[in-house]
Design an enzyme around this catalytic site. Structure first.
Site, mmCIF file in Angstrom:
data_model
loop_
_atom_site.group_PDB
_atom_site.id
_atom_site.type_symbol
_atom_site.label_atom_id
_atom_site.label_comp_id
_atom_site.label_asym_id
_atom_site.label_seq_id
_atom_site.Cartn_x
_atom_site.Cartn_y
_atom_site.Cartn_z
ATOM 1 C CG ASP A 164 -48.305 17.110 -62.481
ATOM 2 O OD1 ASP A 164 -49.451 17.234 -61.994
ATOM 3 O OD2 ASP A 164 -47.474 18.041 -62.485
ATOM 4 C CB CYS B 289 -53.909 17.243 -57.534
ATOM 5 S SG CYS B 289 -53.529 17.979 -55.937
ATOM 6 C CG HIS C 122 -51.495 19.407 -60.827
ATOM 7 N ND1 HIS C 122 -50.698 18.437 -60.265
ATOM 8 C CD2 HIS C 122 -52.097 20.057 -59.811
ATOM 9 C CE1 HIS C 122 -50.814 18.512 -58.940
ATOM 10 N NE2 HIS C 122 -51.648 19.472 -58.647
#
Length: 220
Positions: free
Chosen positions: A171, A44, A173
């Site tokens: 994000d 990440c 992810h």
């Protein structure tokens, strides 16, 4: 890779917001698996850095012939070459954070990263004016990483209103091939969304990395 760009576009502002500042310029959304490498559980920080690098490329950083966004392995090799990591780091699945991101921005694009340490999640409120100044001044994505909350992410905006303050969080992810989801699907699934400050854990410290560049040139 056919990566989606600017996936926050079209996302409604928070209800009752009376002050909003957003990222200037354009970026590509880098996420788990976007280049065929399965980096779930460790990539990440790299993906967030790549998103910032894509913004730096679009902003014209890196010289007359812009340097492309580095791969995960190129990032690792650079950190080894700089002496920040041992040779065993290359080819590993070790994480990186905001400090490594700042080193790599400087290494690849000659853009320094300003690091700001926040002791607790609640202290993010003390940095709101810095966030407004950054985005209103033409700034790009800001990398965020912590200790207990060790999931790296990017900030793309800040909002204030009667119901409090919110940050626009990108994000990395999501796992999938490039273009496997459309922009509105990514928004609906929360991969980019407005988050209350309570989203950030009070028991975790956070480091912010502000790229010292603006759309069209260096800050300052």
């Amino acid at each position: 890779m056919s990566l989606l760009s600017n996936i926050h576009v079209g996302l409604p502002w928070p209800a009752s917001a009376h002050r909003v500042a957003l990222i200037c310029g354009s970026y590509c959304y880098y996420h788990y698996g976007c280049d065929g490498m399965d980096d779930r559980g460790w990539g990440c920080g790299y993906r967030t850095l790549q998103t910032i690098c894509s913004w730096l490329v679009e902003a014209g950083m890196g010289g007359a012939v812009s340097r492309p966004v580095p791969s995960l392995r190129e990032i690792q090799h650079a950190l080894v070459a700089m002496g920040d990591k041992p040779p065993s780091f290359s080819g590993s699945r070790e994480w990186i954070g905001t400090v490594e991101a700042a080193l790599c921005m400087d290494h690849f694009y000659s853009v320094p990263g300003k690091l700001v340490h926040i002791c607790h999640g609640r202290d993010l409120e003390k940095e709101l004016e810095s966030l407004y100044a950054h985005f209103q001044g033409g700034g790009g994505p800001i990398m965020v990483g912590g200790d207990r909350d060790h999931s790296a992410k990017a900030l793309l905006g800040v909002s204030s209103g009667p119901k409090g303050h919110q940050l626009l969080v990108l994000d990395p992810h999501y796992y999938g091939t490039p273009g496997s989801l459309k922009r509105d699907e990514l928004q609906n699934m929360g991969w980019v969304c407005w988050r209350e400050l309570s989203f950030f854990e009070d028991s975790s410290f956070y480091n912010l990395c502000f790229p010292q560049a603006k759309a069209g040139g260096h800050l300052g």
